[in-house]
Design an enzyme around this catalytic site. Structure first.
Site, PDB file in Angstrom:
ATOM      1  N   ARG A 199      40.595  53.456  31.208  1.00 51.84           N
ATOM      2  CA  ARG A 199      41.176  52.592  32.229  1.00 51.84           C
ATOM      3  C   ARG A 199      41.747  51.300  31.673  1.00 51.84           C
ATOM      4  O   ARG A 199      42.882  50.925  31.996  1.00 51.84           O
ATOM      5  CB  ARG A 199      40.128  52.199  33.292  1.00 51.84           C
ATOM      6  CG  ARG A 199      39.900  53.206  34.361  1.00 51.84           C
ATOM      7  CD  ARG A 199      38.449  53.222  34.748  1.00 51.84           C
ATOM      8  NE  ARG A 199      37.702  53.750  33.628  1.00 51.84           N
ATOM      9  CZ  ARG A 199      37.480  55.068  33.453  1.00 51.84           C
ATOM     10  NH1 ARG A 199      37.857  55.909  34.350  1.00 51.84           N
ATOM     11  NH2 ARG A 199      36.845  55.519  32.384  1.00 51.84           N
ATOM     12  N   THR A 200      40.982  50.585  30.863  1.00 50.43           N
ATOM     13  CA  THR A 200      41.386  49.227  30.493  1.00 50.43           C
ATOM     14  C   THR A 200      42.641  49.265  29.623  1.00 50.43           C
ATOM     15  O   THR A 200      43.621  48.555  29.892  1.00 50.43           O
ATOM     16  CB  THR A 200      40.224  48.508  29.769  1.00 50.43           C
ATOM     17  OG1 THR A 200      39.041  48.688  30.546  1.00 50.43           O
ATOM     18  CG2 THR A 200      40.511  47.038  29.607  1.00 50.43           C
TER      19      THR A 200
ATOM     20  N   LYS B 233      39.069  48.661   5.920  1.00 52.32           N
ATOM     21  CA  LYS B 233      39.115  48.247   4.504  1.00 52.32           C
ATOM     22  C   LYS B 233      38.359  46.940   4.288  1.00 52.32           C
ATOM     23  O   LYS B 233      38.323  46.413   3.183  1.00 52.32           O
ATOM     24  CB  LYS B 233      40.572  48.057   4.063  1.00 52.32           C
ATOM     25  CG  LYS B 233      41.432  49.293   4.212  1.00 52.32           C
ATOM     26  CD  LYS B 233      42.895  48.941   3.890  1.00 52.32           C
ATOM     27  CE  LYS B 233      43.857  49.815   4.652  1.00 52.32           C
ATOM     28  NZ  LYS B 233      45.196  49.225   4.718  1.00 52.32           N
TER      29      LYS B 233
ATOM     30  N   ARG C 232      39.211  44.918  22.611  1.00 54.79           N
ATOM     31  CA  ARG C 232      37.885  45.455  22.964  1.00 54.79           C
ATOM     32  C   ARG C 232      37.132  45.655  21.657  1.00 54.79           C
ATOM     33  O   ARG C 232      37.667  46.240  20.710  1.00 54.79           O
ATOM     34  CB  ARG C 232      37.998  46.769  23.731  1.00 54.79           C
ATOM     35  CG  ARG C 232      36.630  47.423  23.911  1.00 54.79           C
ATOM     36  CD  ARG C 232      36.650  48.575  24.873  1.00 54.79           C
ATOM     37  NE  ARG C 232      36.787  48.110  26.249  1.00 54.79           N
ATOM     38  CZ  ARG C 232      36.676  48.889  27.317  1.00 54.79           C
ATOM     39  NH1 ARG C 232      36.424  50.187  27.156  1.00 54.79           N
ATOM     40  NH2 ARG C 232      36.808  48.413  28.525  1.00 54.79           N
TER      41      ARG C 232
ATOM     42  N   HIS D  51      33.229  41.546  30.399  1.00 56.48           N
ATOM     43  CA  HIS D  51      34.431  42.347  30.647  1.00 56.48           C
ATOM     44  C   HIS D  51      35.170  41.639  31.797  1.00 56.48           C
ATOM     45  O   HIS D  51      35.190  42.113  32.937  1.00 56.48           O
ATOM     46  CB  HIS D  51      34.019  43.768  31.036  1.00 56.48           C
ATOM     47  CG  HIS D  51      35.117  44.784  31.010  1.00 56.48           C
ATOM     48  ND1 HIS D  51      36.457  44.460  30.868  1.00 56.48           N
ATOM     49  CD2 HIS D  51      35.079  46.145  31.132  1.00 56.48           C
ATOM     50  CE1 HIS D  51      37.178  45.582  30.888  1.00 56.48           C
ATOM     51  NE2 HIS D  51      36.363  46.603  31.044  1.00 56.48           N
TER      52      HIS D  51
HETATM   53  N1   CP Z   1      36.002  50.278  33.366  1.00 57.93           N
HETATM   54  C1   CP Z   1      36.338  50.417  32.056  1.00 57.93           C
HETATM   55  O1   CP Z   1      36.293  49.464  31.273  1.00 57.93           O
HETATM   56  O2   CP Z   1      36.757  51.656  31.719  1.00 57.93           O
HETATM   57  P1   CP Z   1      37.241  52.080  30.269  1.00 57.93           P
HETATM   58  O3   CP Z   1      36.054  51.959  29.341  1.00 57.93           O
HETATM   59  O4   CP Z   1      37.727  53.483  30.425  1.00 57.93           O
HETATM   60  O5   CP Z   1      38.323  51.129  29.853  1.00 57.93           O
END
Ligand code: CP
Length: 299
Positions: free
Chosen positions: A52-53, A82, A103, A131
Site C-alpha cells: 500500500r504505502t 556494500k 521505509r 508510520h
Molecule cells: N499499511 C501499510 O503500511 O501497508 P504496506 O506495508 O503494504 O505498505
C-alpha cells in the site's frame, strides 16, 4: 504550519490537519491539476516490504504529473548492501530527487535522513517507531465516516511494536473528546513514551486485555497486525488473540466502523468484508488521496 519533512505524527497540529484533509477532499472529488507536480521526482527507498504505502505514494506522484525513481528492496538492491550509510545514501539521492520517501527497520532513521537531506524526507514506516502517513489516512477516514471528533476508538493488537498504533495515537491526542481503549496482551502494551504523552495531554484512555467488551463499546474498531518481524519466537503466542469474525459483528454498534491498516493476517476474517461497517479497503484507497495532498503541500 508549512510542511517539509514528515518524520513523525507528533509534528502535526489541528490546523495543519484541517487544511490537509480539506485539500484531500478536493482531490478525492477529482479537483486537482494532473500536471501540478510536472518535472518533480520522488525517490522511494524501501528497506522493508510494502504494498500500500509504496504503490500509493508512487501512484500519487504519477497522477500529479511527476515521476518516481524507486528501490523496492533497498536493503539488497541499493549500495546499503556494500556498507553505504544512510547519511551518504541521502547525500546522493537528494541530488536526484525532489522528495525522498523512506521505509526502514530502524526506528528514528528518517530524522537522521532528514538532517542530511537537501530535499523533504517522508517517513513511510521506521521500525517499531512510527508510520505517520498511515495515521493521516486513518484519521482522514475516521473523520470522513464519523463526521465528529467525539467518539470511542478501540485500538487492538501489539502496541509495543506496531508503528501505525503509535502514529495514530499521537494524532488522536490532539482531540480531547476522543476516548481510546488500548486492547493488547500486557506484554505488548504501549511504549512508556507514548503513555506519558497521553497522560500529559490528559487524554481519556484505558488499557485492557478484554477484546469482547471493548469492541462492543467502540464507535471505531481499529484492528492491527501482530508483527511477526519484531516478535520472533513469541509471535505464535499472540497470533489469533483478538479476532474479529462474523459472529462478533452482532455484538458491535450498528454504526461502528471497522478499520485495519492492512495487510491483515487473521485479525479480521474475510467473512466480515461484506459488512457495510468494514471499511478497511476504502481506508487504503484514501491513502492515495491523502498522499497526493501531502505531496502537493510539501512540494
Ligand atoms: N499499511 C501499510 O503500511 O501497508 P504496506 O506495508 O503494504 O505498505
Amino acid at each position: 504550519m508549512k510542511l517539509r519533512h514528515v518524520t513523525s505524527a507528533r509534528q502535526f497540529d489541528i490546523k495543519t490537519l484541517q487544511d490537509l484533509f480539506a485539500f484531500t477532499d478536493k482531490i478525492k472529488s477529482g479537483k486537482y491539476n494532473n500536471k501540478a507536480l510536472s518535472g518533480k521526482i520522488m525517490a522511494t527507498l524501501f528497506y522493508q516490504p510494502s504494498t500500500r504505502t509504496r504503490f500509493s505514494f508512487e501512484s500519487a506522484i504519477l497522477k500529479l504529473g511527476g515521476s518516481t525513481i524507486s528501490s523496492e528492496n533497498a536493503a539488497e538492491f541499493s549500495s546499503a548492501i556494500k556498507g553505504e550509510t544512510m547519511q551518504d545514501t541521502i547525500r546522493i539521492v537528494d541530488s536526484y530527487a525532489d522528495v525522498i520517501v523512506i521505509r526502514h527497520p530502524q526506528s528514528g532513521i528518517t530524522d537522521l535522513a532528514a538532517s542530511y537531506s537537501k530535499v523533504p524526507v517522508i517517513n513511510a514506516g521506521d521500525g517499531v517507531g512510527e508510520h505517520p502517513t498511515q495515521a493521516l489516512l486513518d484519521l482522514y477516514t475516521i473523520f470522513e465516516k464519523k463526521k465528529t471528533k467525539e467518539f470511542t476508538i478501540a485500538i487492538c493488537g501489539d502496541h509495543a511494536h506496531y508503528r501505525p498504533h503509535h502514529s495514530l495515537s499521537y494524532l488522536l491526542s490532539l482531540y480531547p473528546k476522543i476516548k481510546i481503549i488500548y486492547v493488547s496482551p500486557k506484554r505488548l502494551s504501549m511504549p512508556k513514551e507514548l503513555r506519558e504523552h497521553l497522560k500529559k495531554k490528559k487524554i481519556h484512555f484505558v488499557e485492557t486485555e478484554d477484546f469482547t467488551s471493548s469492541i462492543k463499546e467502540a464507535d471505531v474498531i481499529y484492528q492491527g497486525r501482530i508483527p511477526k518481524e519484531y516478535l520472533g519466537a513469541q509471535y505464535k503466542k499472540y497470533l489469533g488473540k483478538f479476532i474479529l469474525d462474523k459472529r462478533a459483528l452482532s455484538s458491535i454498534k450498528k454504526n461502528a466502523i471497522i478499520m485495519h491498516p492492512l495487510p491483515r493476517v487473521n485479525e479480521i476474517t474475510p467473512d466480515v468484508d461484506s459488512d457495510p461497517r468494514a471499511i478497511y479497503f476504502e481506508e487504503a484507497r484514501n491513502g492515495l488521496y491523502v498522499r497526493m495532498a501531502l505531496l502537493l503541500s510539501i512540494l
